[in-house]
Every structure is written in C-alpha cells, then in structure tokens.
Design an enzyme around this catalytic site. Structure first.
Site, PDB file in Angstrom:
ATOM      1  CG  HIS A 125       2.503   5.724   2.331  1.00  0.00           C
ATOM      2  ND1 HIS A 125       2.755   4.906   3.640  1.00  0.00           N
ATOM      3  CD2 HIS A 125       2.906   4.847   1.470  1.00  0.00           C
ATOM      4  CE1 HIS A 125       3.309   3.733   3.427  1.00  0.00           C
ATOM      5  NE2 HIS A 125       3.276   3.577   2.256  1.00  0.00           N
ATOM      6  CD  GLU A 171      -0.400   3.501   1.135  1.00  0.00           C
ATOM      7  OE1 GLU A 171       0.075   2.826   2.191  1.00  0.00           O
ATOM      8  OE2 GLU A 171      -0.942   2.574   0.417  1.00  0.00           O
ATOM      9  CG  ASP A 200       3.809   3.075  -1.423  1.00  0.00           C
ATOM     10  OD1 ASP A 200       2.629   2.677  -1.348  1.00  0.00           O
ATOM     11  OD2 ASP A 200       4.613   2.562  -0.486  1.00  0.00           O
TER      12      ASP A 200
HETATM   13  N1  DTR Z   1      -0.163  -0.775  -1.308  1.00  0.00           N
HETATM   14  C1  DTR Z   1       1.217  -0.176  -0.896  1.00  0.00           C
HETATM   15  C2  DTR Z   1       2.269  -1.133  -1.229  1.00  0.00           C
HETATM   16  C3  DTR Z   1       1.935  -1.496  -2.701  1.00  0.00           C
HETATM   17  C4  DTR Z   1       1.483  -2.737  -3.165  1.00  0.00           C
HETATM   18  N2  DTR Z   1       1.442  -2.870  -4.425  1.00  0.00           N
HETATM   19  C5  DTR Z   1       1.854  -1.547  -5.009  1.00  0.00           C
HETATM   20  C6  DTR Z   1       1.783  -0.980  -6.242  1.00  0.00           C
HETATM   21  C7  DTR Z   1       2.394   0.199  -6.512  1.00  0.00           C
HETATM   22  C8  DTR Z   1       2.661   0.995  -5.434  1.00  0.00           C
HETATM   23  C9  DTR Z   1       2.623   0.443  -3.950  1.00  0.00           C
HETATM   24  C10 DTR Z   1       2.198  -0.908  -4.073  1.00  0.00           C
HETATM   25  C11 DTR Z   1       1.311  -0.236   0.732  1.00  0.00           C
HETATM   26  O1  DTR Z   1       1.288  -1.253   1.412  1.00  0.00           O
HETATM   27  O2  DTR Z   1       1.752   0.933   1.111  1.00  0.00           O
HETATM   28 ZN    ZN Z   2       2.158  -0.833   3.236  1.00  0.00          ZN
HETATM   29 ZN    ZN Z   3       3.481   1.795   1.163  1.00  0.00          ZN
END
Ligand code: DTR
Ligand code: ZN
Ligand code: ZN
Ligand code: CA
Length: 439
Positions: A125, A171, A200
C-alpha cells in the site's frame, strides 16, 4: 473448542467444505513452485530503494506533511511511481475508487510477457496515515516493490509467469483499495492469480524478521532466503486481515509476505536473535509524524528488498503443475475421538532411494468442525516428529492443506504416519486423507 452444539458434518457439507477448503486452502501445488529453471534474483540496490524513500519524503513535505488517501500527497506519490514504471516499459493502469468522499487510486503495473493464465502479483500500500509521511508504513514496502519492478525491466527478465505489481490506495482506511481491486476482478481473472506477495512495513527501525504463515510454498521461499543469510525468522501470526493480502486470501489466492514489525514490543529473546532493543516497539513511530526517512533500519530494508526479488524470481519461474514425483496416499477415513487419544493414518514409502527431500509435500485432509482443537504431526519412519498444525485456526472448519516439510535428514523408505489428536471437548471429525509427494 466450539461452544455451540456441534453441527453434524453431513457428507454433502463435508464435500462442499472440502471443495471450498481445497480452493481456499493453501497447497504446494496451488502456489507457484520454483521450477528447475529458476534463475537467481539480482541484488536490489539499497541506495535505489532509499532514493525512492527520499522522493516520497519530499512529496509528503511539500504536500501538508503526509501522503494519506484523499490528500494531494497520495496522488503525487502514485504519479511518482507510475512515471517510473511507464519509463521502464510497464503497462500501467490507474484504477480509481471512492472512499470517505474522496477519490482513491490503485496503480497496477503489468510487465509484458509471460503466461497470461499464470500471474504472479507483488504489492504494497502506498498511502500513509494523515499524521505523517509514512516512510516505513508503507514507503518501505512500496519502494522495495518499485525497485524490484525496475530491476525486472533493467535486467530484461522474462519469466514463464506473467508479472503484475500493485500499489494500493486507502489501506489505512481498511484495505479499501485492495478490496476494491479483488472485488472488481472477474472470477476468470482471479483464477489466473497463482500468488500474491504483500509487503507492508519492511524497514522498521528496531526490526524483526516476520514471514506470513499462509501459503506454505511462498512461506518456504522466504524462509529459505533468510536461512541462506543466516537470519532467523518468525511466523507473522497477527497479520491475518491486517494488510492487503487479506482480500486475496479470502478468495483463495495463495498469499505470503514479509513484515518487520509495528507497535508491538520486541522481546528479550527476539533482541537476542535479531539485535536491536528489547522492551521497545519494532517501530516507535508507527502511525506517527516521526515516520520519516530517519525511521528506517537500512539492514532490514536491504535484506527484505532482496527477499522480495528472490521471491518474485523464484515463484515466477516455475510452472504450477503439481509435483510429478512419487505419490503415496492413504484415503481411508480414521475417526478422531473428541478430546481423546491420538489416531494415525499411515503410508508406506518404497522405491525412493536415499533421504526424503527438503521440500516434502505433506497433503493433509481432515474434516472437522473446529480445527483449533487439533494437534497434527508428521511422524517419520524413525519416529521423528514434525509439527504441522498445533491448535491453530480457531473455530474454522477442516484442515485441507499441503505442508512443505524439510525431511532431508530422514530416510525416505518406511512407514510415515499422520498423527491427529483432538484436545478439546465438543466438535469432532475424521482424517479423510493423508498424502506424501516426493518431487
Ligand atoms: N495494518 C498495517 C500494519 C500492520 C500491523 N500488523 C501487521 C501485520 C502484517 C502486516 C501489516 C501489519 C498498517 O498499519 O498499514
Ligand atoms: Zn499503517
Ligand atoms: Zn501499512
Ligand atoms: Ca541488497
């Protein structure tokens, strides 16, 4: 353990579940297997990746300090990436969608060539949160995927599969861009996707080395790469649903990816194996204004960028035809007693010289109404135990999965067992099949 009254698993329901499970399940043959023709990936230039991050930083700085969905900084980011890919010979498509009253953009870049019916995708993203420039989250993944795509062009790489790269919008608002892409992809096009690789946050300042625990072939491809560097990895467990691989996984596309950690705290054991600071978050600037170019660990970014390229080269070279080696299978049903003793299904391997391979494909087919009750192990002829599933998957039904096991220290010929034990009351099932494939 499922607290509801266990549903009777009728034959029809079991067949339907297995069919769905077969589609949604991950199996060695479903994901692209690195073919014999796999050529080694070139090194990805850390300097080039960091140059892209510097560009994204200056875009944020000159656009209100962020690159968030609906803001000028995001559109400037997508235009920056698109221009580089157009100049490198990619066929790019800007897909628009609306979210929270603002226009969002996905950038899809197809590398001309390869089998159009076998597509390997890699994505990340590109949007940040409104609080900051989002250089680690997720300039790091976006820059690594960009530099990998540019390296494909620079080297004139022509894999057997068709390569497609993607940079997702929104995202941070809930996987909006990647969901939009998958939801609007015709079923016939979805079926052509042999794998989706997600990146990511791969440059965290206090880094961990986490590999998504989804498709076993993709997972093994990443693990082997880091093993070659002598860098231990851990399974990314809380990632399910947390990034753009989720919409692909939900429609049965084999997925995998890498993660260097966010706001969770690095343990002493993790600091022992990876260095860095225990008791401190992997990324103290997660979703904060300090997520700038200063918020990057170069070693993690370099290793992960090279791992991106390794996976793209390895998984795009081979064919997805199932392993054509020797197959040993037992399809007799074996009832698994609820919260009871372990049971086994056995196959006798004969005619295979020497040891088993490092990529022994272990096909497991268990019909059960609560897979989290189960402990599933592979037992080698000499009694060695290989854990396949240990109370994982929660209340989901069935385990229909092909595991890739490094059995290279085991003599191949002999009686191999699949051992299954139900460790929680309520919900039960049976072993429907057990298969070993020697590639
Ligand atoms: N949600 C994503 C960051 C994130 C947090 N835990 C994970 C595990 C696997 C991939 C990404 C992530 C963000 O804030 O973009
Ligand atoms: Zn994030
Ligand atoms: Zn992220
Ligand atoms: Ca490198």
């Amino acid at each position: 353990m499922n607290l509801s009254v266990p549903r009777r698993v009728t034959a029809a329901a079991a067949l339907a579940a297995l069919a769905l499970g077969g589609l949604a399940g991950t199996s060695a043959s479903a994901a692209p297997a690195g073919g014999a023709g796999a050529t080694a990936a070139p090194d990805i230039s850390l300097a080039n990746v960091k140059q892209h991050l510097t560009s994204l930083q200056s875009i944020a700085t000159s656009n209100g300090g962020n690159r968030a969905h609906g803001r000028a900084g995001y559109k400037a980011s997508i235009d920056f990436v698109k221009a580089k890919l157009d100049a490198a010979g990619y066929t790019t498509t800007l897909q628009t969608f609306t979210s929270s009253g603002a226009t969002g953009y996905n950038l899809i870049a197809d590398w001309p060539g390869g089998d159009p019916n076998q597509v390997l995708m890699a994505g990340s993203h590109l949007d940040s949160v409104a609080a900051g420039a989002g250089i680690n989250d997720n300039g790091s993944g976006s820059a690594a995927v960009l530099e990998t795509a540019l390296t494909v062009s620079r080297t004139g790489y022509q894999p057997s599969k068709h390569l497609r790269f993607a940079w997702w919008g929104a995202e941070e608002l809930g996987l909006v861009g990647s969901k939009y892409y998958v939801n609007n992809l015709p079923t016939t096009e979805r079926a052509k996707l042999k794998g989706y690789l997600n990146f990511d946050m791969i440059g965290s300042p206090n880094p961990g080395y986490f590999v998504y625990d989804d498709d076993p072939t993709i997972e093994q491809t990443f693990k082997s790469y880091f093993a070659g560097l002598g860098v231990p990895t851990e399974i990314e467990t809380e990632g399910d649903g947390r990034s753009d691989h989720a919409p692909f996984k939900n429609v049965g596309v084999p997925v995998g990816g890498l993660f260097s950690g966010a706001d969770y705290v690095k343990t002493a054991a993790q600091a022992q194996k990876w260095g860095g600071t225990s008791g401190q978050a992997f990324d103290r600037c997660y979703h904060s204004s300090c997520d700038t170019t200063a918020n990057i660990n170069d070693t993690a970014l370099d290793r992960n960028s090279d791992a991106v390229a390794h996976a793209v080269w390895t998984l795009s070279a081979g064919s997805t035809t199932p392993p054509t080696g020797k197959v040993f299978e037992n399809t007799a049903d074996v009832a698994v007693p609820d919260n009871g003793a372990a049971v086994t299904s056995s196959v006798t391997v004969t005619g295979v010289t020497g040891n088993a391979p490092a990529n022994l494909a272990v096909g497991v087919d268990i019909v059960h109404t609560y897979r989290g009750d189960l402990i599933v192990d592979l037992i080698a002829p000499d009694g060695s135990v290989y854990s396949l599933s240990n109370r994982s998957g929660g209340s989901a039904d069935n385990i229909v999965q092909t595991y890739t096991v490094d059995a290279s220290t085991e003599v191949a010929n002999g009686v191999w067992k699949l051992r299954v034990q139900d460790k929680a009351a309520a919900d039960t099932g049976y072993v429907n099949g057990f298969k070993l494939t020697f590639p």
